[in-house]
Scaffold this motif. Structure first.
Motif, PDB file in Angstrom:
ATOM      1  N   MET B  88       0.869  -1.173   0.000  1.00 38.30           N
ATOM      2  CA  MET B  88       0.000   0.000   0.000  1.00 38.30           C
ATOM      3  C   MET B  88       0.903   1.218   0.000  1.00 38.30           C
ATOM      4  SD  MET B  88      -2.644  -1.429   2.810  1.00 38.30           S
ATOM      5  CE  MET B  88      -3.901  -2.592   2.284  1.00 38.30           C
ATOM      6  N   GLY B  89       0.996   1.861  -1.132  1.00 39.39           N
ATOM      7  CA  GLY B  89       2.023   2.900  -1.230  1.00 39.39           C
ATOM      8  C   GLY B  89       1.561   4.153  -1.938  1.00 39.39           C
ATOM      9  N   ALA B  90       2.513   5.058  -2.074  1.00 40.00           N
ATOM     10  CA  ALA B  90       2.282   6.324  -2.756  1.00 40.00           C
ATOM     11  C   ALA B  90       3.166   6.383  -3.994  1.00 40.00           C
ATOM     12  CB  ALA B  90       2.550   7.475  -1.810  1.00 40.00           C
ATOM     13  N   LEU B 114      -5.422   1.992  -8.291  1.00 36.34           N
ATOM     14  CA  LEU B 114      -4.908   3.315  -7.967  1.00 36.34           C
ATOM     15  C   LEU B 114      -6.103   4.093  -7.452  1.00 36.34           C
ATOM     16  CD1 LEU B 114      -2.529   4.100 -10.969  1.00 36.34           C
ATOM     17  CD2 LEU B 114      -2.009   3.063  -8.771  1.00 36.34           C
ATOM     18  N   LEU B 115      -6.068   4.425  -6.172  1.00 39.49           N
ATOM     19  CA  LEU B 115      -7.270   4.912  -5.520  1.00 39.49           C
ATOM     20  C   LEU B 115      -7.567   6.383  -5.801  1.00 39.49           C
ATOM     21  CD1 LEU B 115      -6.550   3.066  -2.202  1.00 39.49           C
ATOM     22  CD2 LEU B 115      -8.529   2.654  -3.652  1.00 39.49           C
ATOM     23  N   ALA B 116      -6.578   7.213  -5.631  1.00 39.47           N
ATOM     24  CA  ALA B 116      -6.855   8.646  -5.729  1.00 39.47           C
ATOM     25  C   ALA B 116      -5.566   9.401  -5.982  1.00 39.47           C
ATOM     26  CB  ALA B 116      -7.487   9.144  -4.435  1.00 39.47           C
ATOM     27  N   ARG B 117      -5.712  10.618  -6.461  1.00 36.25           N
ATOM     28  CA  ARG B 117      -4.528  11.464  -6.569  1.00 36.25           C
ATOM     29  C   ARG B 117      -4.819  12.831  -5.960  1.00 36.25           C
ATOM     30  NH1 ARG B 117      -4.963  15.125 -10.644  1.00 36.25           N
ATOM     31  NH2 ARG B 117      -6.631  14.710 -12.124  1.00 36.25           N
ATOM     32  N   GLY B 118      -3.761  13.489  -5.559  1.00 36.77           N
ATOM     33  CA  GLY B 118      -3.915  14.777  -4.901  1.00 36.77           C
ATOM     34  C   GLY B 118      -3.506  15.917  -5.814  1.00 36.77           C
ATOM     35  N   TRP B 246      -0.685  17.192 -12.560  1.00 38.05           N
ATOM     36  CA  TRP B 246       0.291  16.341 -11.917  1.00 38.05           C
ATOM     37  C   TRP B 246      -0.050  16.276 -10.434  1.00 38.05           C
ATOM     38  CZ3 TRP B 246       3.566  16.678  -7.797  1.00 38.05           C
ATOM     39  CH2 TRP B 246       4.543  15.677  -7.696  1.00 38.05           C
ATOM     40  N   GLY B 247       0.202  15.148  -9.814  1.00 38.07           N
ATOM     41  CA  GLY B 247      -0.037  15.076  -8.370  1.00 38.07           C
ATOM     42  C   GLY B 247       0.382  13.751  -7.806  1.00 38.07           C
ATOM     43  N   PRO B 248       0.556  13.695  -6.516  1.00 35.43           N
ATOM     44  CA  PRO B 248       0.892  12.413  -5.875  1.00 35.43           C
ATOM     45  C   PRO B 248      -0.323  11.497  -5.913  1.00 35.43           C
ATOM     46  CG  PRO B 248       0.410  14.052  -4.205  1.00 35.43           C
ATOM     47  CD  PRO B 248       0.342  14.766  -5.525  1.00 35.43           C
ATOM     48  N   PHE B 249      -0.089  10.196  -5.818  1.00 34.64           N
ATOM     49  CA  PHE B 249      -1.240   9.277  -5.828  1.00 34.64           C
ATOM     50  C   PHE B 249      -1.034   8.151  -4.827  1.00 34.64           C
ATOM     51  CE2 PHE B 249       1.748   7.948  -9.121  1.00 34.64           C
ATOM     52  CZ  PHE B 249       1.935   6.615  -8.818  1.00 34.64           C
ATOM     53  N   PHE B 250      -2.111   7.461  -4.541  1.00 39.32           N
ATOM     54  CA  PHE B 250      -2.059   6.318  -3.626  1.00 39.32           C
ATOM     55  C   PHE B 250      -2.565   5.085  -4.342  1.00 39.32           C
ATOM     56  CE2 PHE B 250      -3.378  10.080  -1.184  1.00 39.32           C
ATOM     57  CZ  PHE B 250      -2.225  10.258  -0.454  1.00 39.32           C
ATOM     58  N   GLY B 251      -1.944   3.948  -4.076  1.00 37.96           N
ATOM     59  CA  GLY B 251      -2.427   2.736  -4.721  1.00 37.96           C
ATOM     60  C   GLY B 251      -2.100   1.486  -3.936  1.00 37.96           C
ATOM     61  N   VAL B 252      -2.798   0.404  -4.313  1.00 43.70           N
ATOM     62  CA  VAL B 252      -2.549  -0.914  -3.721  1.00 43.70           C
ATOM     63  C   VAL B 252      -1.955  -1.781  -4.822  1.00 43.70           C
ATOM     64  CG1 VAL B 252      -3.606  -2.907  -2.606  1.00 43.70           C
ATOM     65  CG2 VAL B 252      -4.505  -0.624  -2.170  1.00 43.70           C
ATOM     66  N   PHE B 253      -0.870  -2.494  -4.505  1.00 45.68           N
ATOM     67  CA  PHE B 253      -0.159  -3.265  -5.514  1.00 45.68           C
ATOM     68  C   PHE B 253       0.093  -4.690  -5.044  1.00 45.68           C
ATOM     69  CE2 PHE B 253       0.834   1.165  -5.877  1.00 45.68           C
ATOM     70  CZ  PHE B 253       0.857   1.427  -7.243  1.00 45.68           C
ATOM     71  N   VAL B 254       0.224  -5.617  -6.007  1.00 51.19           N
ATOM     72  CA  VAL B 254       0.740  -6.955  -5.694  1.00 51.19           C
ATOM     73  C   VAL B 254       1.920  -7.213  -6.623  1.00 51.19           C
ATOM     74  CG1 VAL B 254      -1.357  -8.030  -4.813  1.00 51.19           C
ATOM     75  CG2 VAL B 254      -0.919  -8.022  -7.273  1.00 51.19           C
ATOM     76  N   LYS B 255       2.742  -8.177  -6.227  1.00 56.37           N
ATOM     77  CA  LYS B 255       3.921  -8.502  -6.999  1.00 56.37           C
ATOM     78  C   LYS B 255       3.529  -9.107  -8.343  1.00 56.37           C
ATOM     79  CE  LYS B 255       8.082 -11.275  -6.469  1.00 56.37           C
ATOM     80  NZ  LYS B 255       8.707 -12.314  -5.648  1.00 56.37           N
ATOM     81  N   LYS B 256       4.306  -8.830  -9.386  1.00 56.01           N
ATOM     82  CA  LYS B 256       4.069  -9.438 -10.699  1.00 56.01           C
ATOM     83  C   LYS B 256       4.168 -10.948 -10.568  1.00 56.01           C
ATOM     84  CE  LYS B 256       4.257  -6.571 -14.585  1.00 56.01           C
ATOM     85  NZ  LYS B 256       5.136  -5.482 -14.972  1.00 56.01           N
TER      86      LYS B 256
END
Lengths: 500, 333, 188
Positions: B88-90, B114-118, B246-256
């Motif tokens: 869970m990162g930015a 990718l949940l949201a961006r600021g 342009w803006g920072p974003f937050f997302g949830v990821f899993v390994k390839k």
């Protein structure tokens, strides 16, 4: 009038009161176990109380916070292992008392003093929050730096025995605090190109190793000796005792509130500074400091609990966290649909008074739970060492891991445990190491911010120190403490003239 | 003690759905790249409980901080690709390579959502001798080396925004004072330690509304409806159109390498969770733009973001290694 | 020997656990020299961060502190060198008795096997071995006490605080899920 109603909300609703109580009770245990921190407990509570109403969620969190800050003193007194960084100073005099079988008295005094400190913190929060937060905002990077230097001078107070060894230990602590990627430039420092070291060394891991594991290893020298029998005759301190220490507790509580209110410093630094203050103002303690002086318990315990109220001051007035726990609480308020910020007190004054009410309730619960169940707690020290020592080691390992879910912290903890064992044997004080680690970033980051702001110009830097009233006061304090209070002066003179 | 334990177990059990034979068979670890109480932490802790309900499993979230998030990234990259460890990162990992912070980025991960961006916002201390973006630029040009900008280290949002300003307005002589996060920097701004701070809108908006700091401009193409009356930088200098939005974003990821059905299930759960009314209200209240994208759309967003930002920093001379070395193409090529 | 309290712990929390102020304890000089050497390496390393680039460089404070470490470590080493060796103490008995070495080895082994074997098996082995070695009580007592202590620790940290210690060979996550489903079943 509505303020009073909001303040009383928590006291009139049994369910909320129960939650504060439950939180405080749990907090005492969370605080007592090294590695389990209030910060961690509160952030878990966020997911946990997600679907709740905001009031019960906050009530529970405040209980844990108050109980947790107090709980750290338990293991510090009984086992010489501070449950939390803010209880480091408590161990210095609390543990010697337990060694003499006076753990009950020590815990009693600690509890009552925490209660007094807690109240002073809450009082300042309720009555003077906007004023204090304005003052706290005035602190510039160079002021934080001077504050850190003032803190580092405490090495003198924390070094029993050799001061040179104390200075070495303090410098080592600052270096340990610098390990890893520098948070400002991301440069690698003391990493030796190992990825294991990039994340730095958690200071909780250092603390658990140096106090927990090294103490356990030291105890191995006398496994066969019987544990110290604790006499628990008088737990609640007499009114005369409380009265005697009241002036000191008022002073140290003020230190606690202010240090707690400053964003970036918290109960740990407050407690150490208060300890140093007590050592300086107490001319004739009944028992010397470091051997079980009552004043050595009064000062840190009033200060760290007063810092709780202090930490809420910038949070409630400006939406700026006063420490790690209030930072998470801001997140919690946000998740529960409030907008923590400067407008909170204007838009929702009820929330402010509700929090004050919860703090008051939690403070009373702390007194209640602190003065009961001591017999059970002291049984821990009376456990056979053959069980206690392995258990301390296991708890130290799990605790070190829990801080940041990292195995490398466990390795560090073990390494510093064994290293600390040798340090103790050869007369190097451990307190300054932890002090150094705590203050490392405060000193380093703010020095760099201050000097960058002046474009690397030392002249302009000192001009700033002399022209700002706040900086000047801090600077003079640094000089005074350095010259008069640390024995450098006397020691240096006597050394120079006697030996060579 | 018993009571707490029981309560805890019971409450945890309530959040866990029926145990199913298929994924998730066991608890999922959610590794949060940043510390408790920060933006990433808050966003993840407020969306995940909804996703848990839909998944019918539990996600145990842990904060794993250090080395600008690289510790957490490496941890998940080294775990099994079975969908039981989520990152869970930015936005930061997209710049690790060019900033010399590591040899991995989100390219080794599959975006679950990718949940949201600021949106970035330029705020200033109330006593600063300028009230608008244009006045600020004029003041800096007239008084070189005097204005102090807050920064959060190389590759952080302030450094990118500052690089953008330099690219559009020409090199400006300002002092960049480093902080370890936008929270402490905004505190410093209110106390007068710095004069200007580029920060994500959500972090500064309450203080702006209260009048504790002033908003100079929104770093976006248009005004933001959360802050009516605050001009956008693009309205002053059209040159910004190249770089924005342009803006920072937050997302949830899993390994390839995670099985497709697992990724699909996770994506669906997070997509659904992000539609929760409470979550939407929460995010919008803080001025975040909801995205809720996954799959190819998310991949495209990530590579576009990386190209734009990495080259912007490269042209500003802030990188340790050229984006070219890592096959990051210059935007528009 | 009679002069020294065999307890070696004079009740202060942080001071020397033994020895005499004006005598050198066994191994003390080696430790002082080790610290001096380590400090010198750290100073060199701190210099390597940014050299004398700027007052505000990330290496400025590390260099200052490690320089202090080198100076103080050298002072301590010199002073230690001049002190006479305490002949009443031996390294084997007073500084590193067998029990301490055994435990240091146990702890290091714990660290080494934590990741591969997992928290539960390693901790169980550690506790059983340690309690048996120190207490020398019956196996039943040893097993009972160790496993009970481990169970409580695990419940607090793993279940209540969600601290995910390395699972190793134990399918912990599945166990917890099963436990939760059980509760779920019971509740409905």
């Amino acid at each position: 009038m509505t303020a009073l109603m909001d303040f009383l909300t928590v006291l009139t609703q049994p369910q909320l009161l129960l939650l504060v109580g439950l939180g405080t009770f749990a907090g005492v245990y969370v605080g007592a176990i090294p590695g389990l921190s209030v910060t961690m407990a509160v952030s878990i509570l966020i997911s946990f109380t997600f679907s709740w109403d905001v009031h019960p969620a906050i009530a529970l969190m405040i209980g844990i916070y108050m109980g947790g800050v107090y709980g750290g003193s338990r293991t510090a007194i009984l086992l010489n292992i501070p449950g939390a960084p803010s209880a480091i100073a408590t161990a210095l005099d609390g543990y010697p008392m337990a060694q003499r079988g006076e753990a009950g008295t020590a815990i009693g005094v600690t509890t009552v003093m925490s209660f007094i400190g807690g109240f002073i913190g809450i009082g300042v929060l309720a009555l003077a929050a906007p004023f204090v937060s304005d003052f706290a905002l005035k602190f510039q990077p160079r002021d934080y730096m001077l504050l850190a230097i003032l803190g580092i001078l405490l090495v003198g107070s924390l070094s029993q025995g050799s001061l040179v060894k104390g200075i070495f230990a303090g410098a080592l602590g600052i270096a340990i605090g610098a390990v890893g990627r520098d948070p400002l430039t991301f440069a690698e420092r003391f990493t030796f190109d190992l990825r294991l070291m990039e994340g730095g060394i958690s200071f909780i891991a250092v603390m658990i190793g140096m106090f927990g594991v090294s103490e356990a290893l030291l105890q191995l020298h006398h496994v066969d000796k019987d544990a110290v029998r604790q006499k628990i005759t008088r737990i609640v301190p007499s009114l005369a005792t409380v009265k005697k220490h009241l002036p000191l507790s008022l002073q140290t509580s003020s230190i606690g509130v202010v240090i707690g209110a400053l964003p970036g410093t918290g109960g740990d630094i407050a407690a150490l500074m208060a300890y140093d203050h007590a050592k300086r103002v107490t001319k004739n303690p009944e028992v010397p400091f470091g051997k079980g002086a009552m004043e050595g318990l009064v000062a840190p315990e009033t200060a760290n609990n007063a810092a709780v109220g202090g930490a809420f001051i910038p949070m409630m007035t400006l939406g700026i966290p006063g420490d790690a726990v209030t930072a998470i609480m801001i997140g919690a308020l946000f998740i529960h649909g409030l907008n923590p910020g400067p407008m909170l007190m204007i838009d929702q004054p009820d929330m402010f008074w509700f929090i004050v009410g919860c703090l008051v309730a939690a403070n009373f619960f702390m007194l209640l739970f602190g003065l009961t169940g001591i017999r059970l707690f002291t049984k821990i020290v009376e456990m056979p060492r053959s069980v206690l020592i392995p258990l301390i080691m296991l708890l130290s390992i799990v605790g070190a891991f829990a801080v940041n879910n990292s195995i490398s912290d466990v390795y560090w903890m073990l390494g510093f445990g064994i290293f600390g064992y040798f340090m103790r044997h050869y007369g190097y004080p451990l307190g300054p190491v932890i002090l150094g680690v705590i203050l490392s970033r405060l000193l380093d980051d703010n020095w760099r911010r201050a000097i960058i702001s002046e474009r690397e110009d030392l002249g302009r830097f000192f001009e700033g120190v002399v022209t700002s009233p706040l900086s000047l006061v801090l600077f003079v304090a640094v000089i005074l403490v350095f010259v008069s209070q640390t024995p450098v002066w006397r020691w240096g003179k006597s050394k120079l003239f006697k030996e060579s | 003690m018993k009571r707490i334990l029981f309560g805890a177990v019971a409450a945890l059990a309530l959040t866990a759905g029926f145990a199913a034979a298929e994924y998730p068979e066991k608890e999922i670890q959610g590794i949060i790249q940043w510390g408790a109480g920060g933006s990433t932490d808050t966003v993840m802790r407020s969306v995940t409980p909804h996703a848990e309900e839909i998944l019918g499993g539990s996600v145990v979230m842990q904060n794993m901080t250090g080395a600008v998030g690289a510790i957490a990234l490496n941890y998940v990259a080294e775990a099994d690709a079975d969908g039981y460890t989520l990152l869970m990162g930015a936005e930061n990992p997209m710049l690790y390579k060019v900033m010399g912070l590591g040899d991995r980025d989100y390219g080794e991960f599959i975006p679950v959502s990718l949940l949201a961006r600021g949106t970035p916002l330029l705020v200033a201390n109330n006593d600063a001798p300028f009230d608008t973006y244009a006045e600020m630029i004029a003041y800096i040009k007239a008084n070189p080396g005097e204005v102090r900008f807050g920064s959060t280290g190389p590759g952080g949002l302030p450094s990118v925004v500052t690089a953008m300003i330099n690219a559009v307005e020409g090199e400006l002589d300002v002092i960049a004072v480093p902080y370890d996060g936008d929270g402490p920097a905004l505190t410093g701004l209110q106390g007068g330690a710095i004069d200007v701070m580029p920060a994500v809108l959500g972090a500064a908006i309450e203080a702006v509304r209260a009048g504790n700091m002033k908003a100079l401009a929104v770093v976006d193409l248009t005004e933001n409806d959360k802050l009516p009356g605050v001009q956008s930088v693009a309205a002053v200098s059209p040159g910004y159109a190249t770089y924005l939005p342009w803006g920072p974003f937050f997302g949830v990821f899993v390994k390839k390498g995670t099985p497709d059905d697992v990724v699909a299930k996770l994506s669906a759960a997070y997509a659904e969770a992000a539609k929760n009314a409470e979550f939407i209200e929460l995010m919008e209240g803080r001025g975040f733009t909801l995205m809720g994208i996954s799959g190819a759309e998310a991949d495209a967003f990530l590579s576009k973001w990386q190209q734009g930002t990495a080259w912007l920093l490269q042209d500003a001379g802030l990188t340790k290694a050229s984006p070219e070395e890592f096959g990051i193409a210059r935007p528009g090529q | 020997m009679q002069k020294i309290d065999p307890d070696h712990h004079d009740g202060t929390s942080d001071a020397t656990p033994g020895g005499e102020a004006d005598k050198r304890r066994p191994g003390e000089l080696a430790f002082a020299l080790f610290l001096l050497g380590a400090s010198a390496i750290l100073l060199w390393n701190a210099y390597g961060i940014a050299g004398f680039e700027a007052l505000s460089s990330p290496g400025a404070i590390p260099m200052a502190t490690t320089a202090v470490m080198v100076v103080t470590a050298a002072m301590v080493a010199l002073k230690t060198l001049r002190m006479p060796l305490d002949s009443t103490e031996t390294l084997r008995r007073d500084i590193l008795p067998l029990t301490v070495i055994v435990f240091a080895v146990l702890l290091v082994a714990y660290g080494l096997f934590l990741r591969t074997l997992g928290f539960l098996p390693v901790s169980a082995i550690f506790l059983i071995v340690a309690v048996k070695y120190l207490g020398r009580r019956s196996w039943g007592w040893t097993l009972g006490v160790s496993l009970a202590a481990l169970a409580i620790t695990w419940l607090i940290f793993r279940i209540v605080f969600s601290v995910l210690m390395p699972a190793g060979i134990v399918p912990e996550a599945e166990m917890v899920q099963a436990l939760r489903s059980l509760f779920q079943g019971g509740a409905q």
